[in-house]
Motif scaffolding. Sequence first.
Motif, PDB file in Angstrom:
ATOM      1  N   PRO A   1       0.828  -1.211   0.000  1.00 52.36           N
ATOM      2  CA  PRO A   1       0.000   0.000   0.000  1.00 52.36           C
ATOM      3  C   PRO A   1       0.862   1.260   0.000  1.00 52.36           C
ATOM      4  O   PRO A   1       2.075   1.206   0.212  1.00 52.36           O
ATOM      5  N   GLU A   2       0.219   2.414  -0.185  1.00 53.03           N
ATOM      6  CA  GLU A   2       0.972   3.648  -0.412  1.00 53.03           C
ATOM      7  C   GLU A   2       1.996   3.942   0.670  1.00 53.03           C
ATOM      8  O   GLU A   2       3.100   4.384   0.350  1.00 53.03           O
ATOM      9  N   ASN A   3       1.701   3.701   1.945  1.00 53.36           N
ATOM     10  CA  ASN A   3       2.701   3.972   2.978  1.00 53.36           C
ATOM     11  C   ASN A   3       3.934   3.094   2.833  1.00 53.36           C
ATOM     12  O   ASN A   3       5.049   3.535   3.113  1.00 53.36           O
ATOM     13  N   ALA A   4       3.760   1.855   2.384  1.00 51.30           N
ATOM     14  CA  ALA A   4       4.909   0.979   2.136  1.00 51.30           C
ATOM     15  C   ALA A   4       5.737   1.525   0.976  1.00 51.30           C
ATOM     16  O   ALA A   4       6.976   1.489   1.010  1.00 51.30           O
ATOM     17  N   VAL A   5       5.075   2.047  -0.045  1.00 47.94           N
ATOM     18  CA  VAL A   5       5.788   2.639  -1.187  1.00 47.94           C
ATOM     19  C   VAL A   5       6.534   3.889  -0.738  1.00 47.94           C
ATOM     20  O   VAL A   5       7.712   4.066  -1.063  1.00 47.94           O
ATOM     21  N   PHE A   6       5.875   4.757   0.022  1.00 51.22           N
ATOM     22  CA  PHE A   6       6.532   5.981   0.495  1.00 51.22           C
ATOM     23  C   PHE A   6       7.758   5.633   1.342  1.00 51.22           C
ATOM     24  O   PHE A   6       8.810   6.246   1.225  1.00 51.22           O
ATOM     25  N   HIS A   7       7.607   4.628   2.212  1.00 49.08           N
ATOM     26  CA  HIS A   7       8.719   4.181   3.055  1.00 49.08           C
ATOM     27  C   HIS A   7       9.877   3.700   2.178  1.00 49.08           C
ATOM     28  O   HIS A   7      11.044   4.072   2.410  1.00 49.08           O
ATOM     29  N   ALA A   8       9.562   2.883   1.177  1.00 55.26           N
ATOM     30  CA  ALA A   8      10.602   2.366   0.277  1.00 55.26           C
ATOM     31  C   ALA A   8      11.291   3.506  -0.475  1.00 55.26           C
ATOM     32  O   ALA A   8      12.514   3.489  -0.661  1.00 55.26           O
ATOM     33  N   CYS A   9      10.519   4.499  -0.905  1.00 56.64           N
ATOM     34  CA  CYS A   9      11.101   5.660  -1.598  1.00 56.64           C
ATOM     35  C   CYS A   9      12.069   6.401  -0.683  1.00 56.64           C
ATOM     36  O   CYS A   9      13.167   6.793  -1.101  1.00 56.64           O
ATOM     37  N   GLY A  10      11.693   6.601   0.575  1.00 53.10           N
ATOM     38  CA  GLY A  10      12.568   7.290   1.529  1.00 53.10           C
ATOM     39  C   GLY A  10      13.821   6.503   1.833  1.00 53.10           C
ATOM     40  O   GLY A  10      14.932   7.051   1.835  1.00 53.10           O
ATOM     41  N   GLU A  11      13.665   5.212   2.073  1.00 49.40           N
ATOM     42  CA  GLU A  11      14.818   4.380   2.405  1.00 49.40           C
ATOM     43  C   GLU A  11      15.794   4.291   1.235  1.00 49.40           C
ATOM     44  O   GLU A  11      17.005   4.427   1.413  1.00 49.40           O
ATOM     45  N   THR A  12      15.273   4.095   0.040  1.00 45.53           N
ATOM     46  CA  THR A  12      16.131   4.022  -1.142  1.00 45.53           C
ATOM     47  C   THR A  12      16.806   5.360  -1.400  1.00 45.53           C
ATOM     48  O   THR A  12      17.992   5.415  -1.741  1.00 45.53           O
ATOM     49  N   GLY A  13      16.067   6.452  -1.203  1.00 50.02           N
ATOM     50  CA  GLY A  13      16.625   7.783  -1.431  1.00 50.02           C
ATOM     51  C   GLY A  13      17.775   8.097  -0.497  1.00 50.02           C
ATOM     52  O   GLY A  13      18.817   8.613  -0.915  1.00 50.02           O
ATOM     53  N   VAL A  14      17.632   7.777   0.788  1.00 50.76           N
ATOM     54  CA  VAL A  14      18.701   8.098   1.742  1.00 50.76           C
ATOM     55  C   VAL A  14      19.921   7.209   1.509  1.00 50.76           C
ATOM     56  O   VAL A  14      21.057   7.647   1.703  1.00 50.76           O
ATOM     57  N   THR A  15      19.703   5.992   1.059  1.00 51.86           N
ATOM     58  CA  THR A  15      20.834   5.113   0.767  1.00 51.86           C
ATOM     59  C   THR A  15      21.677   5.701  -0.361  1.00 51.86           C
ATOM     60  O   THR A  15      22.904   5.753  -0.267  1.00 51.86           O
ATOM     61  N   ARG A  16      21.012   6.198  -1.392  1.00 50.16           N
ATOM     62  CA  ARG A  16      21.746   6.817  -2.508  1.00 50.16           C
ATOM     63  C   ARG A  16      22.359   8.154  -2.083  1.00 50.16           C
ATOM     64  O   ARG A  16      23.480   8.477  -2.453  1.00 50.16           O
ATOM     65  N   TYR A  17      21.644   8.925  -1.307  1.00 50.07           N
ATOM     66  CA  TYR A  17      22.114  10.228  -0.824  1.00 50.07           C
ATOM     67  C   TYR A  17      23.380  10.065   0.018  1.00 50.07           C
ATOM     68  O   TYR A  17      24.305  10.862  -0.067  1.00 50.07           O
ATOM     69  N   ALA A  18      23.427   9.016   0.841  1.00 49.00           N
ATOM     70  CA  ALA A  18      24.559   8.794   1.739  1.00 49.00           C
ATOM     71  C   ALA A  18      25.861   8.535   0.996  1.00 49.00           C
ATOM     72  O   ALA A  18      26.938   8.777   1.527  1.00 49.00           O
ATOM     73  N   THR A  19      25.764   8.060  -0.244  1.00 49.47           N
ATOM     74  CA  THR A  19      26.973   7.799  -1.025  1.00 49.47           C
ATOM     75  C   THR A  19      27.284   8.931  -1.994  1.00 49.47           C
ATOM     76  O   THR A  19      28.250   8.860  -2.728  1.00 49.47           O
ATOM     77  N   GLY A  20      26.461   9.979  -1.984  1.00 49.52           N
ATOM     78  CA  GLY A  20      26.670  11.135  -2.862  1.00 49.52           C
ATOM     79  C   GLY A  20      26.762  12.404  -2.048  1.00 49.52           C
ATOM     80  O   GLY A  20      27.661  12.561  -1.216  1.00 49.52           O
ATOM     81  N   PRO A  21      25.785  13.311  -2.228  1.00 57.23           N
ATOM     82  CA  PRO A  21      25.838  14.603  -1.542  1.00 57.23           C
ATOM     83  C   PRO A  21      25.839  14.504  -0.019  1.00 57.23           C
ATOM     84  O   PRO A  21      26.353  15.384   0.660  1.00 57.23           O
ATOM     85  N   GLY A  22      25.295  13.444   0.532  1.00 56.80           N
ATOM     86  CA  GLY A  22      25.226  13.296   1.987  1.00 56.80           C
ATOM     87  C   GLY A  22      26.430  12.617   2.605  1.00 56.80           C
ATOM     88  O   GLY A  22      26.463  12.358   3.806  1.00 56.80           O
ATOM     89  N   MET A  23      27.439  12.328   1.784  1.00 57.53           N
ATOM     90  CA  MET A  23      28.617  11.625   2.285  1.00 57.53           C
ATOM     91  C   MET A  23      29.280  12.370   3.450  1.00 57.53           C
ATOM     92  O   MET A  23      29.751  11.761   4.409  1.00 57.53           O
ATOM     93  N   LEU A  24      29.293  13.688   3.398  1.00 60.26           N
ATOM     94  CA  LEU A  24      29.875  14.485   4.478  1.00 60.26           C
ATOM     95  C   LEU A  24      29.151  14.211   5.796  1.00 60.26           C
ATOM     96  O   LEU A  24      29.788  13.977   6.825  1.00 60.26           O
ATOM     97  N   ILE A  25      27.825  14.212   5.752  1.00 61.14           N
ATOM     98  CA  ILE A  25      27.028  13.993   6.962  1.00 61.14           C
ATOM     99  C   ILE A  25      27.226  12.577   7.492  1.00 61.14           C
ATOM    100  O   ILE A  25      27.450  12.370   8.680  1.00 61.14           O
ATOM    101  N   PHE A  26      27.141  11.591   6.593  1.00 55.31           N
ATOM    102  CA  PHE A  26      27.213  10.204   7.024  1.00 55.31           C
ATOM    103  C   PHE A  26      28.625   9.774   7.394  1.00 55.31           C
ATOM    104  O   PHE A  26      28.828   9.043   8.361  1.00 55.31           O
TER     105      PHE A  26
END
Length: 193
Positions: A82-107
């Motif tokens: 359902p939509e909340n599972a999709v939204f959760h997956a979008c957030g989790e996938t997004g932060v995983t990619r962010y952590a190896t790119g622009p968010g590398m400094l933070i992580f």
Amino acid sequence: MPSNKAELAVRIAAAQPGDSVRGLFFKTVFSLIQQHAGPAALESVRVDALATNYSDLRTYPVQDFLTLMYRAADVLEATVGPENAVFHACGETGVTRYATGPGMLIFGIISRGDPQKLFAGAQMGYSAAVSYGSREYLSTGPKSGTLRVRRDMLPPAYHEGILTGALKVLGLKGTARAHAHDIDRVDYDIEWG
């Protein structure tokens, strides 16, 4: 069941002109759609304003991102849930990619693997990803805290995915539970082991 378009309209109305999201997050949702539903589903969501090519570091209207996420919920329901599972997956996938790119400094540099330091730097991390909202982190124990998010119109399940995904990036398991006060005011209780 189609995603809640009435809620989408309310979330879009909560956005202000100039509120924007980095293209990296659009591309992450597109990848998730292609991976779980295939190229035809991807083409079905890439209509109107969502038909452009996104650059990771450029920013695009949050209204378009919200529209994309609700369209993603429509095409991913059969495979992701359902939509909340999709939204959760979008957030989790997004932060995983962010952590190896622009968010590398933070992580990598600021947090040094410590969730307390990571979440204490949430405002800096989010400010590099979006142009709106405020985030304040309060530690509630050695392995818990609350992130107070204000003026952020994305669905709470999306942020729960970001927060649990951030813990996974650090090699930890945990939970994030949303407590909504309004459409754009939510507190997230975060715990990890």
